[in-house]
Design a protein around this motif. Structure first.
Motif, PDB file in Angstrom:
ATOM      1  N   SER A  83      51.022  58.139  98.684  1.00  0.00           N
ATOM      2  CA  SER A  83      49.703  57.942  99.291  1.00  0.00           C
ATOM      3  C   SER A  83      49.303  59.201 100.033  1.00  0.00           C
ATOM      4  O   SER A  83      50.108  59.762 100.781  1.00  0.00           O
ATOM      5  CB  SER A  83      49.739  56.769 100.277  1.00  0.00           C
ATOM      6  OG  SER A  83      50.182  55.587  99.656  1.00  0.00           O
ATOM      7  N   LEU A  84      48.077  59.607  99.839  1.00  0.00           N
ATOM      8  CA  LEU A  84      47.508  60.764 100.540  1.00  0.00           C
ATOM      9  C   LEU A  84      46.304  60.305 101.343  1.00  0.00           C
ATOM     10  O   LEU A  84      45.445  59.585 100.826  1.00  0.00           O
ATOM     11  CB  LEU A  84      47.065  61.829  99.542  1.00  0.00           C
ATOM     12  CG  LEU A  84      48.079  62.905  99.199  1.00  0.00           C
ATOM     13  CD1 LEU A  84      47.692  63.621  97.925  1.00  0.00           C
ATOM     14  CD2 LEU A  84      48.231  63.879 100.336  1.00  0.00           C
ATOM     15  N   TYR A  85      46.241  60.741 102.605  1.00  0.00           N
ATOM     16  CA  TYR A  85      45.140  60.391 103.496  1.00  0.00           C
ATOM     17  C   TYR A  85      44.589  61.661 104.127  1.00  0.00           C
ATOM     18  O   TYR A  85      45.306  62.651 104.262  1.00  0.00           O
ATOM     19  CB  TYR A  85      45.617  59.444 104.596  1.00  0.00           C
ATOM     20  CG  TYR A  85      46.221  58.175 104.064  1.00  0.00           C
ATOM     21  CD1 TYR A  85      45.417  57.123 103.643  1.00  0.00           C
ATOM     22  CD2 TYR A  85      47.598  58.023 103.963  1.00  0.00           C
ATOM     23  CE1 TYR A  85      45.973  55.948 103.138  1.00  0.00           C
ATOM     24  CE2 TYR A  85      48.160  56.860 103.465  1.00  0.00           C
ATOM     25  CZ  TYR A  85      47.353  55.828 103.057  1.00  0.00           C
ATOM     26  OH  TYR A  85      47.892  54.677 102.549  1.00  0.00           O
ATOM     27  N   VAL A  86      43.335  61.605 104.532  1.00  0.00           N
ATOM     28  CA  VAL A  86      42.707  62.731 105.226  1.00  0.00           C
ATOM     29  C   VAL A  86      41.935  62.219 106.442  1.00  0.00           C
ATOM     30  O   VAL A  86      41.572  61.045 106.509  1.00  0.00           O
ATOM     31  CB  VAL A  86      41.739  63.529 104.313  1.00  0.00           C
ATOM     32  CG1 VAL A  86      42.484  64.237 103.206  1.00  0.00           C
ATOM     33  CG2 VAL A  86      40.641  62.644 103.755  1.00  0.00           C
ATOM     34  N   VAL A  87      41.705  63.132 107.376  1.00  0.00           N
ATOM     35  CA  VAL A  87      40.741  62.905 108.444  1.00  0.00           C
ATOM     36  C   VAL A  87      39.574  63.834 108.135  1.00  0.00           C
ATOM     37  O   VAL A  87      39.769  65.032 107.887  1.00  0.00           O
ATOM     38  CB  VAL A  87      41.330  63.201 109.838  1.00  0.00           C
ATOM     39  CG1 VAL A  87      40.232  63.246 110.886  1.00  0.00           C
ATOM     40  CG2 VAL A  87      42.362  62.139 110.211  1.00  0.00           C
ATOM     41  N   VAL A  88      38.376  63.260 108.111  1.00  0.00           N
ATOM     42  CA  VAL A  88      37.165  64.009 107.785  1.00  0.00           C
ATOM     43  C   VAL A  88      36.296  64.128 109.036  1.00  0.00           C
ATOM     44  O   VAL A  88      36.098  63.145 109.756  1.00  0.00           O
ATOM     45  CB  VAL A  88      36.374  63.301 106.652  1.00  0.00           C
ATOM     46  CG1 VAL A  88      35.038  63.977 106.403  1.00  0.00           C
ATOM     47  CG2 VAL A  88      37.202  63.255 105.379  1.00  0.00           C
ATOM     48  N   LYS A  89      35.821  65.341 109.286  1.00  0.00           N
ATOM     49  CA  LYS A  89      34.844  65.610 110.355  1.00  0.00           C
ATOM     50  C   LYS A  89      33.728  66.438 109.748  1.00  0.00           C
ATOM     51  O   LYS A  89      33.997  67.424 109.061  1.00  0.00           O
ATOM     52  CB  LYS A  89      35.487  66.395 111.501  1.00  0.00           C
ATOM     53  CG  LYS A  89      36.337  65.569 112.420  1.00  0.00           C
ATOM     54  CD  LYS A  89      36.711  66.390 113.629  1.00  0.00           C
ATOM     55  CE  LYS A  89      37.185  65.481 114.728  1.00  0.00           C
ATOM     56  NZ  LYS A  89      37.343  66.207 115.988  1.00  0.00           N
ATOM     57  N   GLU A  90      32.488  66.043 110.002  1.00  0.00           N
ATOM     58  CA  GLU A  90      31.319  66.754 109.485  1.00  0.00           C
ATOM     59  C   GLU A  90      31.426  67.027 107.985  1.00  0.00           C
ATOM     60  O   GLU A  90      31.206  68.136 107.515  1.00  0.00           O
ATOM     61  CB  GLU A  90      31.109  68.050 110.273  1.00  0.00           C
ATOM     62  CG  GLU A  90      30.834  67.806 111.739  1.00  0.00           C
ATOM     63  CD  GLU A  90      30.704  69.084 112.540  1.00  0.00           C
ATOM     64  OE1 GLU A  90      30.717  70.187 111.963  1.00  0.00           O
ATOM     65  OE2 GLU A  90      30.576  68.965 113.770  1.00  0.00           O
ATOM     66  N   ASN A  91      31.815  65.988 107.248  1.00  0.00           N
ATOM     67  CA  ASN A  91      31.908  66.023 105.782  1.00  0.00           C
ATOM     68  C   ASN A  91      33.001  66.958 105.258  1.00  0.00           C
ATOM     69  O   ASN A  91      33.002  67.318 104.086  1.00  0.00           O
ATOM     70  CB  ASN A  91      30.553  66.381 105.150  1.00  0.00           C
ATOM     71  CG  ASN A  91      30.376  65.723 103.795  1.00  0.00           C
ATOM     72  OD1 ASN A  91      30.777  64.577 103.593  1.00  0.00           O
ATOM     73  ND2 ASN A  91      29.794  66.443 102.858  1.00  0.00           N
ATOM     74  N   THR A  92      33.941  67.356 106.118  1.00  0.00           N
ATOM     75  CA  THR A  92      34.995  68.290 105.729  1.00  0.00           C
ATOM     76  C   THR A  92      36.354  67.738 106.153  1.00  0.00           C
ATOM     77  O   THR A  92      36.509  67.310 107.306  1.00  0.00           O
ATOM     78  CB  THR A  92      34.761  69.653 106.424  1.00  0.00           C
ATOM     79  OG1 THR A  92      33.465  70.122 106.063  1.00  0.00           O
ATOM     80  CG2 THR A  92      35.804  70.668 106.014  1.00  0.00           C
ATOM     81  N   PRO A  93      37.344  67.766 105.259  1.00  0.00           N
ATOM     82  CA  PRO A  93      38.685  67.342 105.686  1.00  0.00           C
ATOM     83  C   PRO A  93      39.245  68.342 106.697  1.00  0.00           C
ATOM     84  O   PRO A  93      39.088  69.554 106.542  1.00  0.00           O
ATOM     85  CB  PRO A  93      39.489  67.332 104.389  1.00  0.00           C
ATOM     86  CG  PRO A  93      38.743  68.201 103.445  1.00  0.00           C
ATOM     87  CD  PRO A  93      37.315  68.181 103.858  1.00  0.00           C
ATOM     88  N   VAL A  94      39.880  67.829 107.743  1.00  0.00           N
ATOM     89  CA  VAL A  94      40.464  68.685 108.776  1.00  0.00           C
ATOM     90  C   VAL A  94      41.959  68.432 108.957  1.00  0.00           C
ATOM     91  O   VAL A  94      42.621  69.149 109.705  1.00  0.00           O
ATOM     92  CB  VAL A  94      39.723  68.534 110.124  1.00  0.00           C
ATOM     93  CG1 VAL A  94      38.273  69.000 109.989  1.00  0.00           C
ATOM     94  CG2 VAL A  94      39.798  67.110 110.648  1.00  0.00           C
ATOM     95  N   GLY A  95      42.490  67.429 108.290  1.00  0.00           N
ATOM     96  CA  GLY A  95      43.916  67.132 108.347  1.00  0.00           C
ATOM     97  C   GLY A  95      44.279  66.178 107.236  1.00  0.00           C
ATOM     98  O   GLY A  95      43.406  65.474 106.705  1.00  0.00           O
ATOM     99  N   PHE A  96      45.561  66.171 106.862  1.00  0.00           N
ATOM    100  CA  PHE A  96      46.011  65.237 105.822  1.00  0.00           C
ATOM    101  C   PHE A  96      47.422  64.755 106.120  1.00  0.00           C
ATOM    102  O   PHE A  96      48.187  65.416 106.829  1.00  0.00           O
ATOM    103  CB  PHE A  96      45.948  65.876 104.430  1.00  0.00           C
ATOM    104  CG  PHE A  96      47.115  66.775 104.116  1.00  0.00           C
ATOM    105  CD1 PHE A  96      48.246  66.281 103.474  1.00  0.00           C
ATOM    106  CD2 PHE A  96      47.094  68.111 104.457  1.00  0.00           C
ATOM    107  CE1 PHE A  96      49.329  67.102 103.204  1.00  0.00           C
ATOM    108  CE2 PHE A  96      48.153  68.945 104.193  1.00  0.00           C
ATOM    109  CZ  PHE A  96      49.290  68.443 103.555  1.00  0.00           C
ATOM    110  N   SER A  97      47.745  63.593 105.581  1.00  0.00           N
ATOM    111  CA  SER A  97      49.118  63.080 105.604  1.00  0.00           C
ATOM    112  C   SER A  97      49.465  62.618 104.192  1.00  0.00           C
ATOM    113  O   SER A  97      48.603  62.135 103.455  1.00  0.00           O
ATOM    114  CB  SER A  97      49.278  61.930 106.603  1.00  0.00           C
ATOM    115  OG  SER A  97      48.466  60.834 106.245  1.00  0.00           O
ATOM    116  N   TRP A  98      50.741  62.790 103.844  1.00  0.00           N
ATOM    117  CA  TRP A  98      51.216  62.428 102.510  1.00  0.00           C
ATOM    118  C   TRP A  98      52.499  61.636 102.682  1.00  0.00           C
ATOM    119  O   TRP A  98      53.457  62.108 103.297  1.00  0.00           O
ATOM    120  CB  TRP A  98      51.477  63.697 101.722  1.00  0.00           C
ATOM    121  CG  TRP A  98      51.687  63.549 100.249  1.00  0.00           C
ATOM    122  CD1 TRP A  98      51.918  62.411  99.528  1.00  0.00           C
ATOM    123  CD2 TRP A  98      51.697  64.618  99.302  1.00  0.00           C
ATOM    124  NE1 TRP A  98      52.050  62.699  98.200  1.00  0.00           N
ATOM    125  CE2 TRP A  98      51.914  64.054  98.038  1.00  0.00           C
ATOM    126  CE3 TRP A  98      51.538  65.990  99.405  1.00  0.00           C
ATOM    127  CZ2 TRP A  98      51.991  64.818  96.874  1.00  0.00           C
ATOM    128  CZ3 TRP A  98      51.608  66.751  98.263  1.00  0.00           C
ATOM    129  CH2 TRP A  98      51.837  66.167  97.011  1.00  0.00           C
TER     130      TRP A  98
END
Length: 180
Positions: A83-98
């Motif tokens: 599973s891959l997740y992201v945090v999005v701010k202002e329509n841009t990913p700024v972090g991810f977890s895998w």
């Protein structure tokens, strides 16, 4: 240096407005995830093997199959849940977890996690860890293996309840956590 990669992914960058916050990764995020992994490998936070062209091709395949199919070929298994997740701010990913499944039934590994340098110290790493863990059933065991330069991540995970686990690995330290 990675012109082939930039050209390959450039057509996937633009897209509809995305909601803010934590969410499953999409193909719009694969360039961000890939580039984040290379940047952190260059700083010793991830395996330096990711800097090798052959490893990069495999990494791209792993990212894509994780996003599209929820599985990922690893050194442990030809197919592991992933599973891959992201945090999005202002329509841009700024972090991810895998997160990938380990060879132990019901155990998950917090495989990779990164936050963009200009978005650190804002709680995004903590959000990625807590929200990722919340996606799995209670009593799920998580492990995290960290390289020596990852002291900030180590401290954050300890504060979140992860415990040190004895390990024979020479280049990494291992932590464990069981979700509530």
């Amino acid at each position: 240096m990675f012109n082939w990669f930039t050209r390959f992914f450039s057509s996937r960058r633009s897209g509809p407005q995305r909601p803010e916050g934590f969410q499953p990764a999409t193909l719009l995020d694969e360039s961000f995830i890939f580039n984040s992994i290379l940047a952190e490998a260059a700083h010793g936070h991830f395996s330096s093997d990711y800097r090798l062209p052959n490893m990069q091709r495999g990494l791209i395949r792993q990212i894509q199959t994780s996003i599209i199919q929820g599985v990922c070929p690893t050194h442990r298994s030809p197919i592991s849940e992933s599973s891959l997740y992201v945090v999005v701010k202002e329509n841009t990913p700024v972090g991810f977890s895998w997160v990938v499944e380990t060879d132990k039934r019901g155990e998950k590994e917090l495989y990779l996690l990164a936050v963009s340098a200009d978005h650190r110290v804002q709680g995004i790493g903590r959000t990625l860890v807590s929200e990722t863990i919340a996606r799995f059933p209670p009593k799920t065991k998580f492990i995290a293996r960290l390289y020596q330069p990852s002291q900030v991540m180590w401290n954050m995970l300890i504060k979140m309840g992860f415990k040190r686990v004895a390990s024979t690995a020479k280049s990494t330290k291992t932590l464990s956590y069981v979700s509530g």
